[in-house]
Design a protein around this motif. Structure first.
Motif, PDB file in Angstrom:
ATOM      1  N   THR A  25      30.845  -5.111   4.631  1.00  0.00           N
ATOM      2  CA  THR A  25      31.801  -4.170   4.055  1.00  0.00           C
ATOM      3  C   THR A  25      31.484  -3.754   2.621  1.00  0.00           C
ATOM      4  O   THR A  25      30.637  -4.281   1.911  1.00  0.00           O
ATOM      5  CB  THR A  25      33.174  -4.756   4.133  1.00  0.00           C
ATOM      6  OG1 THR A  25      33.384  -5.951   3.179  1.00  0.00           O
ATOM      7  CG2 THR A  25      33.573  -5.440   5.447  1.00  0.00           C
ATOM      8  N   GLU A  26      32.314  -2.652   2.373  1.00  0.00           N
ATOM      9  CA  GLU A  26      32.074  -2.065   1.160  1.00  0.00           C
ATOM     10  C   GLU A  26      32.541  -3.337  -0.027  1.00  0.00           C
ATOM     11  O   GLU A  26      31.830  -3.254  -1.019  1.00  0.00           O
ATOM     12  CB  GLU A  26      32.820  -0.642   0.782  1.00  0.00           C
ATOM     13  CG  GLU A  26      32.617  -0.211  -0.451  1.00  0.00           C
ATOM     14  CD  GLU A  26      33.265   1.261  -0.600  1.00  0.00           C
ATOM     15  OE1 GLU A  26      33.414   1.730  -1.533  1.00  0.00           O
ATOM     16  OE2 GLU A  26      33.501   1.801   0.499  1.00  0.00           O
ATOM     17  N   LYS A  27      33.544  -3.921   0.287  1.00  0.00           N
ATOM     18  CA  LYS A  27      34.007  -5.087  -0.552  1.00  0.00           C
ATOM     19  C   LYS A  27      32.946  -5.990  -1.037  1.00  0.00           C
ATOM     20  O   LYS A  27      32.614  -6.319  -2.053  1.00  0.00           O
ATOM     21  CB  LYS A  27      35.368  -5.602   0.022  1.00  0.00           C
ATOM     22  CG  LYS A  27      35.609  -6.676  -0.801  1.00  0.00           C
ATOM     23  CD  LYS A  27      37.163  -7.230  -0.178  1.00  0.00           C
ATOM     24  CE  LYS A  27      37.822  -8.382  -1.035  1.00  0.00           C
ATOM     25  NZ  LYS A  27      39.029  -9.178  -0.343  1.00  0.00           N
ATOM     26  N   ASP A  28      32.139  -6.204   0.153  1.00  0.00           N
ATOM     27  CA  ASP A  28      31.085  -7.376   0.031  1.00  0.00           C
ATOM     28  C   ASP A  28      29.944  -6.562  -1.114  1.00  0.00           C
ATOM     29  O   ASP A  28      29.428  -7.308  -1.818  1.00  0.00           O
ATOM     30  CB  ASP A  28      30.411  -7.517   1.261  1.00  0.00           C
ATOM     31  CG  ASP A  28      31.404  -8.267   2.158  1.00  0.00           C
ATOM     32  OD1 ASP A  28      32.066  -8.821   1.666  1.00  0.00           O
ATOM     33  OD2 ASP A  28      31.293  -8.319   3.438  1.00  0.00           O
ATOM     34  N   PHE A  29      29.582  -5.386  -1.025  1.00  0.00           N
ATOM     35  CA  PHE A  29      28.734  -4.839  -1.591  1.00  0.00           C
ATOM     36  C   PHE A  29      29.336  -4.682  -3.111  1.00  0.00           C
ATOM     37  O   PHE A  29      28.375  -4.888  -4.134  1.00  0.00           O
ATOM     38  CB  PHE A  29      28.228  -3.454  -1.086  1.00  0.00           C
ATOM     39  CG  PHE A  29      27.506  -3.435  -0.030  1.00  0.00           C
ATOM     40  CD1 PHE A  29      26.014  -3.730  -0.201  1.00  0.00           C
ATOM     41  CD2 PHE A  29      27.895  -3.056   1.253  1.00  0.00           C
ATOM     42  CE1 PHE A  29      25.407  -3.995   0.864  1.00  0.00           C
ATOM     43  CE2 PHE A  29      27.515  -3.100   2.295  1.00  0.00           C
ATOM     44  CZ  PHE A  29      25.740  -3.548   2.197  1.00  0.00           C
ATOM     45  N   LYS A  30      30.350  -4.357  -3.392  1.00  0.00           N
ATOM     46  CA  LYS A  30      31.055  -4.329  -4.752  1.00  0.00           C
ATOM     47  C   LYS A  30      30.874  -5.621  -5.371  1.00  0.00           C
ATOM     48  O   LYS A  30      30.652  -5.714  -6.558  1.00  0.00           O
ATOM     49  CB  LYS A  30      32.548  -3.743  -4.889  1.00  0.00           C
ATOM     50  CG  LYS A  30      32.672  -2.308  -4.224  1.00  0.00           C
ATOM     51  CD  LYS A  30      32.290  -1.312  -5.255  1.00  0.00           C
ATOM     52  CE  LYS A  30      32.519   0.068  -5.079  1.00  0.00           C
ATOM     53  NZ  LYS A  30      32.278   0.836  -5.669  1.00  0.00           N
ATOM     54  N   GLN A  77      27.390  -6.055  -6.665  1.00  0.00           N
ATOM     55  CA  GLN A  77      26.996  -5.541  -7.697  1.00  0.00           C
ATOM     56  C   GLN A  77      27.651  -6.156  -9.013  1.00  0.00           C
ATOM     57  O   GLN A  77      26.855  -6.125  -9.892  1.00  0.00           O
ATOM     58  CB  GLN A  77      27.855  -3.993  -7.433  1.00  0.00           C
ATOM     59  CG  GLN A  77      27.186  -3.113  -6.799  1.00  0.00           C
ATOM     60  CD  GLN A  77      27.822  -1.740  -6.722  1.00  0.00           C
ATOM     61  OE1 GLN A  77      29.020  -1.902  -6.744  1.00  0.00           O
ATOM     62  NE2 GLN A  77      27.006  -0.513  -6.962  1.00  0.00           N
TER      63      GLN A  77
END
Length: 111
Positions: A44-49, A52
């Motif tokens: 998910t985008e949350k995982d990528f954030k 980061q």
């Protein structure tokens, strides 16, 4: 008579220099593998954030390694030759050839 390329291959590395290089290589490798696993598992985008934020301090770690290896501060991007030269100057001690080694090489060449 030995040429410069053969003479450059004769070095000794101190124990502390060797440990420095092995530790740095190990930490770079494990960081890479860890990040690759995390990226492969991120969905998910949350995982990528989150990833980061975890790796946001990479520049500080990279500059610290560059200073330990002897790479100049003003060098933003460098080639393998720059790294090799810096580590050679920092960690390696050249071993000069002895007369007996010169004689052995002379005999090996068929003279």
């Amino acid at each position: 008579m030995k040429n410069d390329a053969e003479e450059q291959d004769r070095y000794i590395i101190s124990g502390s220099g060797y440990r420095l290089l092995i530790w740095d290589l190990y930490s770079i490798f494990t960081s890479y593998v860890s990040l690759a696993r995390k990226l492969a598992a991120a969905q998910t985008e949350k995982d990528f954030k989150r990833l980061q934020r975890q790796i946001s301090g990479y520049e500080k770690r990279a500059y610290k390694r560059c200073r330990r290896w002897g790479i100049p501060k003003d060098c933003e991007a460098f080639a393998c030759d720059t790294l090799e030269k810096a580590i050679s100057e920092r960690c390696l001690t050249s071993i000069p050839a002895t007369d007996s080694e010169d004689e052995a090489q002379f005999m090996d060449e068929g003279w």
